[in-house]
Design a protein around this motif. Sequence first.
Motif, mmCIF file in Angstrom:
data_model
loop_
_atom_site.group_PDB
_atom_site.id
_atom_site.type_symbol
_atom_site.label_atom_id
_atom_site.label_comp_id
_atom_site.label_asym_id
_atom_site.label_seq_id
_atom_site.Cartn_x
_atom_site.Cartn_y
_atom_site.Cartn_z
ATOM 1 N N VAL A 117 -5.697 0.968 -7.773
ATOM 2 C CA VAL A 117 -6.617 0.260 -6.767
ATOM 3 C C VAL A 117 -5.741 -1.081 -6.576
ATOM 4 C CG1 VAL A 117 -7.960 -0.596 -8.564
ATOM 5 C CG2 VAL A 117 -8.720 -0.422 -6.358
ATOM 6 N N THR A 118 -6.030 -1.641 -5.408
ATOM 7 C CA THR A 118 -5.772 -2.712 -5.141
ATOM 8 C C THR A 118 -6.920 -3.631 -4.713
ATOM 9 O OG1 THR A 118 -5.073 -2.337 -2.739
ATOM 10 C CG2 THR A 118 -3.146 -2.735 -4.544
ATOM 11 N N ASP B 297 0.173 4.172 -2.780
ATOM 12 C CA ASP B 297 -0.166 5.338 -2.282
ATOM 13 C C ASP B 297 0.432 6.710 -2.951
ATOM 14 O OD1 ASP B 297 -2.265 4.676 -0.533
ATOM 15 O OD2 ASP B 297 -0.971 4.935 1.260
ATOM 16 N N HIS C 248 -7.116 -1.679 -0.957
ATOM 17 C CA HIS C 248 -8.714 -0.887 -1.333
ATOM 18 C C HIS C 248 -9.808 -1.745 -1.430
ATOM 19 C CE1 HIS C 248 -5.208 1.349 -3.083
ATOM 20 N NE2 HIS C 248 -5.707 2.298 -2.626
ATOM 21 N N LEU D 8 -8.769 -4.751 4.858
ATOM 22 C CA LEU D 8 -9.291 -3.484 4.385
ATOM 23 C C LEU D 8 -9.135 -2.208 5.090
ATOM 24 C CD1 LEU D 8 -12.519 -4.927 2.901
ATOM 25 C CD2 LEU D 8 -10.435 -4.524 1.749
ATOM 26 N N ALA E 279 -13.654 0.424 2.797
ATOM 27 C CA ALA E 279 -14.038 -0.212 1.403
ATOM 28 C C ALA E 279 -15.367 -0.146 1.183
ATOM 29 C CB ALA E 279 -13.421 -1.743 1.438
ATOM 30 N N ARG F 198 0.883 -1.266 -0.022
ATOM 31 C CA ARG F 198 -0.031 0.256 0.039
ATOM 32 C C ARG F 198 1.028 1.218 -0.023
ATOM 33 N NH1 ARG F 198 -5.341 1.317 1.134
ATOM 34 N NH2 ARG F 198 -5.483 3.173 0.635
#
Length: 513
Positions: free
Chosen positions: A254-255, A248, A277, A271, A310, A244
Amino acid sequence: MFYQVYPRSFADSNGDGVGDLGGIRNRIDYLVLLGIDAIWLNPVMRSPMADHGYDVSDPRDVDPLFGDVAAFDALVEEAHARGIRVVMDLVPNHVSSEHPWFHEALASAPGSAERNRFHFRDGRGPQGDEPPNNWPSIFGGPAWTRVTEPDGTPGQWYLHVFASQQPDLNWADSGVAEDLEKTLRFWLHDRHVDGFRIDVAHGMAKPADLADHDGWEENELLGHAASDPRFDNPEVHAIHREIRKVLDEYPDAVTIGEIWVSDHERFSAYLRPDELHLGFEFHLTLAGWDADEIREAIEKGFAAVAGTPASPTWTLSNHDVDREVTRYGGGARGLARARAMILVELALPGAVFVYNGAELGLPNVDLPDEVLQDPVWERSGRTDRGRDGCRVPMPWEGTAPPFGFTSASESWLPQPDDWAALTVEAQLADEGSMLSLYRQAIRLRRDRPEITGDDIGWHASPPGCLAFRRPGGLTCVLNAGTEPVALPAGTALLSSTPIADGQLPGNSAVWLV
């Protein structure tokens, strides 16, 4: 709206019978017509294809089967020009046995830095000829394979939770994380992709002792017991936090994690604001044709993301499960139920994933033994036919196989002769087709103010039915029974089957405003 493209089964541009990046690019206007927002590509990285791309030998290159990096860049450019984002599959749990790292490990001595990138262990028994523990492979057989040492003697064993050609990486080795960061930046920065679907996102971290486990009541691809030591170990969250940090730096990326964890609290841990994400929540996929079961699956979908940043995710099928038409009974009945369920799914708030061919109402195909390619088939001793039946290539046009999928005489998996009525060409010309229903529903979901709000409210409904309302004003009613039921007040905006005299037929759904 994510559209899952299984590349080898979508469209072939070079006549070898296998779908490729050029084929996807050639059909990009179809995706615009469908109305989706993003493509999720199953793996196209360099691979020997022991598991159809989930055995990656070079994570920063494109396999020649699908094209090359230039073809990938051209696809991303075409998609972006049409407002469609591109999400790739990322496979961080394991690599291919043809990966340079694994070759280095085989050529190195036990205890070496090269072997520490994987899980090598001495065997048990007097001659070390028994696996280090009792773990099974998800694909059947033991999760360990013995190697021959450089001096030619029988040696250590390596862990592979999936096929033997997919050795698990040791995420306790710092070099593994460093290499993944290079991969993330290669695709995000250099190739301009919009994110990743992370394969086996609840895997990667393994317990340090790799001890035996006595509770193998579940050993299957689509579900793991909470006690299964191969998955959902606490250390996995540190790995996602590191991923992440890189994401960022690309705020529009997005993941999406593939997370086979049924406990809501453990699922939602993935999450947290500094991890994934989105997470694939599969209860709706696994729900049977029963109104109470479908309602429970929806409630679990909301519960899984409660208290997290999320949104829920919904999907009815993918490349690992039987297609919904088949799961819901097959034939006309299965098709009617699949039509109803797409209206239920698209009426829900959150992210929706559609597997290529679902919008055509494709069923699973009962393939002959000699064409099966899924490693599950061989590793199970030919007792489990695997997933090939849901991966048969798309029918585009014409009246006989390969239905415009390829210029070759046949596709990599054979299509049934009776798919002529299911082609894109045939369904675009039919206002009552499954494809037309998808297009209408996706358009209305995007445009109608009634289909807004982040939650739903349940309405009382007859036995065998369910009904919920969006804050914007849309009511969705599903009749999972066989007899017609009276509809509540409202005007029908869209229905999965024709409605007469205020009655919703069985195996049907409707949107009311």
